[in-house]
Enzyme design. Structure first.
Site, PDB file in Angstrom:
ATOM      1  N   ASP A  98      15.126  14.930 -35.022  1.00  0.00           N
ATOM      2  CA  ASP A  98      15.887  16.157 -35.310  1.00  0.00           C
ATOM      3  C   ASP A  98      16.245  16.215 -36.800  1.00  0.00           C
ATOM      4  O   ASP A  98      16.119  17.257 -37.455  1.00  0.00           O
ATOM      5  CB  ASP A  98      17.135  16.283 -34.421  1.00  0.00           C
ATOM      6  CG  ASP A  98      18.012  15.041 -34.408  1.00  0.00           C
ATOM      7  OD1 ASP A  98      17.565  13.967 -34.878  1.00  0.00           O
ATOM      8  OD2 ASP A  98      19.174  15.131 -33.938  1.00  0.00           O
ATOM      9  N   ASP A 127       4.073  17.976 -32.364  1.00  0.00           N
ATOM     10  CA  ASP A 127       3.759  19.377 -32.095  1.00  0.00           C
ATOM     11  C   ASP A 127       4.777  20.261 -32.808  1.00  0.00           C
ATOM     12  O   ASP A 127       4.420  21.230 -33.489  1.00  0.00           O
ATOM     13  CB  ASP A 127       3.804  19.615 -30.582  1.00  0.00           C
ATOM     14  CG  ASP A 127       3.433  21.034 -30.211  1.00  0.00           C
ATOM     15  OD1 ASP A 127       2.469  21.566 -30.794  1.00  0.00           O
ATOM     16  OD2 ASP A 127       4.114  21.616 -29.341  1.00  0.00           O
ATOM     17  N   ASP A 132       4.537  22.514 -36.699  1.00  0.00           N
ATOM     18  CA  ASP A 132       4.769  23.958 -36.836  1.00  0.00           C
ATOM     19  C   ASP A 132       5.783  24.233 -37.942  1.00  0.00           C
ATOM     20  O   ASP A 132       5.638  25.192 -38.711  1.00  0.00           O
ATOM     21  CB  ASP A 132       5.270  24.565 -35.513  1.00  0.00           C
ATOM     22  CG  ASP A 132       4.137  25.133 -34.664  1.00  0.00           C
ATOM     23  OD1 ASP A 132       3.024  24.586 -34.742  1.00  0.00           O
ATOM     24  OD2 ASP A 132       4.371  26.108 -33.933  1.00  0.00           O
ATOM     25  N   LYS A 136      13.376   9.451 -31.470  1.00  0.00           N
ATOM     26  CA  LYS A 136      14.767   9.638 -31.055  1.00  0.00           C
ATOM     27  C   LYS A 136      15.253   8.340 -30.423  1.00  0.00           C
ATOM     28  O   LYS A 136      15.522   8.270 -29.217  1.00  0.00           O
ATOM     29  CB  LYS A 136      14.863  10.807 -30.061  1.00  0.00           C
ATOM     30  CG  LYS A 136      14.765  12.182 -30.708  1.00  0.00           C
ATOM     31  CD  LYS A 136      16.030  12.595 -31.453  1.00  0.00           C
ATOM     32  CE  LYS A 136      17.175  12.939 -30.505  1.00  0.00           C
ATOM     33  NZ  LYS A 136      18.412  13.255 -31.259  1.00  0.00           N
TER      34      LYS A 136
HETATM   35  C1  IPM Z   1      -1.076  22.468 -30.773  1.00  0.00           C
HETATM   36  C2  IPM Z   1      -0.853  23.433 -29.648  1.00  0.00           C
HETATM   37  C3  IPM Z   1      -1.213  22.741 -28.337  1.00  0.00           C
HETATM   38  C4  IPM Z   1      -0.236  21.607 -28.109  1.00  0.00           C
HETATM   39  C5  IPM Z   1      -1.298  23.678 -27.098  1.00  0.00           C
HETATM   40  C6  IPM Z   1      -2.223  24.838 -27.326  1.00  0.00           C
HETATM   41  C7  IPM Z   1      -1.695  22.907 -25.868  1.00  0.00           C
HETATM   42  O1  IPM Z   1       0.455  23.906 -29.676  1.00  0.00           O
HETATM   43  O2  IPM Z   1      -2.190  21.920 -30.894  1.00  0.00           O
HETATM   44  O3  IPM Z   1      -0.151  22.250 -31.553  1.00  0.00           O
HETATM   45  O4  IPM Z   1       0.871  21.821 -27.576  1.00  0.00           O
HETATM   46  O5  IPM Z   1      -0.591  20.485 -28.447  1.00  0.00           O
HETATM   47 MG    MG Z   2       1.578  23.311 -31.380  1.00  0.00          MG
END
Ligand code: IPM
Ligand code: MG
Length: 371
Positions: free
Chosen positions: A227, A251, A255, A194
């Site tokens: 973003d 992180d 996801d 960013k």
């Molecule tokens: C990940 C998880 C971890 C993070 C947590 C469990 C600390 O979300 O490995 O992606 O935030 O890194």
């Molecule tokens: Mg994570």
């Protein structure tokens, strides 16, 4: 001294122990089927370590982790430990492993298995054949920056601080890993930050560009705002090859990328340190990207694929056993092709099976592939 390969298994909490049991069966299979022996040790991490050893990870377990060729990690945390003070949280066990072993390079491949192209929340044509590598910086940024904490203000309210901080060398070393991975893949790096609002983003962009120009001019480099990157990931995910990004953006973006592949239950990861210049040996930790999943714990329905694929990454990156890694990945792919599905990837007309039936099927598939 044993010539065997050493492995520390830290199953942790929630579904961690359930999915690790399936990995243990695969390790036994490698012993029988391929005469590959592993010296396995076990340890506690997360909530169970808090309950039994008084800390989210003990010094003794940290020592074992460092002495091992690789660490295989399950998951940590759960409602039972949610209310604990910050330094005692179950997640601190994982963060200490990452920090104390300097596991700065977190590889999160998002690969869409052909059999699961219809299980994604995105249209098949967007995700079929998808193969992205998210490279997340794992030991810096807002996860560890100082100062951090919560203070009470005179008016009775509070003030909380986390600090996002990156140095030139921290950005250089992760950028190099990204460019080197891209050279072995499709040759494209997107660097996400960013820089429009954060000083760390400006430095990140400058350093990545310089490392590129001086050392990897053959790689195609794009800078992208984080973003926008998340939006592009769900719009046209196949434009990406390697995405290099910081700890927090990585992180979140990983996801997002996970869902492109059908389920968080499919995603493995590797966290690697720098190779020792003398021996070439590096600290390494492998973990499924899914968490402890308290909502389904104890039901025997968790998807073991992310853990199995994490072990495949260990075979490839820590034990130099690329053929065995290919074999295990192929077996997972074939089991999915055969129609076996855990609940998280269930589709019409497929067979909904438990964690252990998925494991049984995988072992049979390994037997078959091994001839
Ligand atoms: C990940 C998880 C971890 C993070 C947590 C469990 C600390 O979300 O490995 O992606 O935030 O890194
Ligand atoms: Mg994570």
């Amino acid at each position: 001294m044993s010539a065997n390969k050493s492995l520390l298994i830290l199953p942790g909490d929630g579904i961690g122990p359930e999915v690790m049991d399936e990995v243990r069966r695969v390790i036994d299979w490698f012993d029988r089927g391929r005469a590959v022996k592993f010296d396995i040790e076990d340890g506690l991490v997360g909530g169970i370590a808090i309950d039994e050893e008084g800390a989210p990870i003990s010094d003794a377990t940290m020592d074992k982790a460092k002495a091992s060729d690789a660490v295989l990690f399950g998951a940590v945390g759960g409602p039972k430990w949610d209310g604990l003070p910050f330094e005692m949280k179950a997640e601190r066990g994982l963060l200490r492993l990452r920090k104390d072993m300097d596991l700065f390079a977190n590889l999160r491949p998002a690969l869409c298995f052909e059999a699961l192209a219809d299980a994604s929340s995105l249209k098949r044509e967007l995700v079929a054949g998808l193969d992205i590598m998210i490279l997340r910086e794992l030991t810096g940024g807002v996860y560890f920056g100082e100062p951090r904490g919560v203070e009470d203000l005179p008016d009775g309210t509070k003030r909380a601080v986390d600090t996002q901080v990156y140095t030139t060398p921290e950005i250089e070393r992760i950028a190099r890993v990204g460019f080197e991975m891209a050279q072995k893949r499709r040759g494209i790096v997107h660097s996400a930050e960013k820089s429009n609002v954060m000083h760390t983003g400006v430095l990140w962009r400058e350093v990545v560009q310089r490392v590129h120009d001086e050392e990897y001019p053959d790689v195609e480099l794009h800078h992208i705002l984080a973003d926008n990157c998340s939006m592009q990931l769900v719009r046209t995910p196949k434009q990406f090859d390697v995405i290099v990004t910081d700890n927090l953006f990585g992180d979140m973006l990983s996801d997002v990328a996970a869902m492109l592949t059908g389920s968080l239950g499919m995603l493995p990861s590797a966290s690697l340190g720098a190779p020792d210049p003398a021996t070439g040996k590096r600290y390494a930790l492998y973990e499924p990207v899914h968490g402890s999943a308290p909502d389904i714990t104890g039901q025997g329905i968790a998807n073991p694929c992310a853990s199995l694929l994490s072990f495949a990454m260990a075979l490839r990156y820590s034990y130099d056993m690329g053929d065995e890694a290919d074999l295990l990945e192929k077996a997972v792919s074939n089991v999915l092709e055969g129609g076996m599905r855990t609940a998280d990837i269930m589709q019409d007309g497929k067979a909904r099976v438990s964690t252990s039936v998925m494991g049984d099927t995988l072992l049979r598939e390994l037997d078959k592939l091994n001839g």
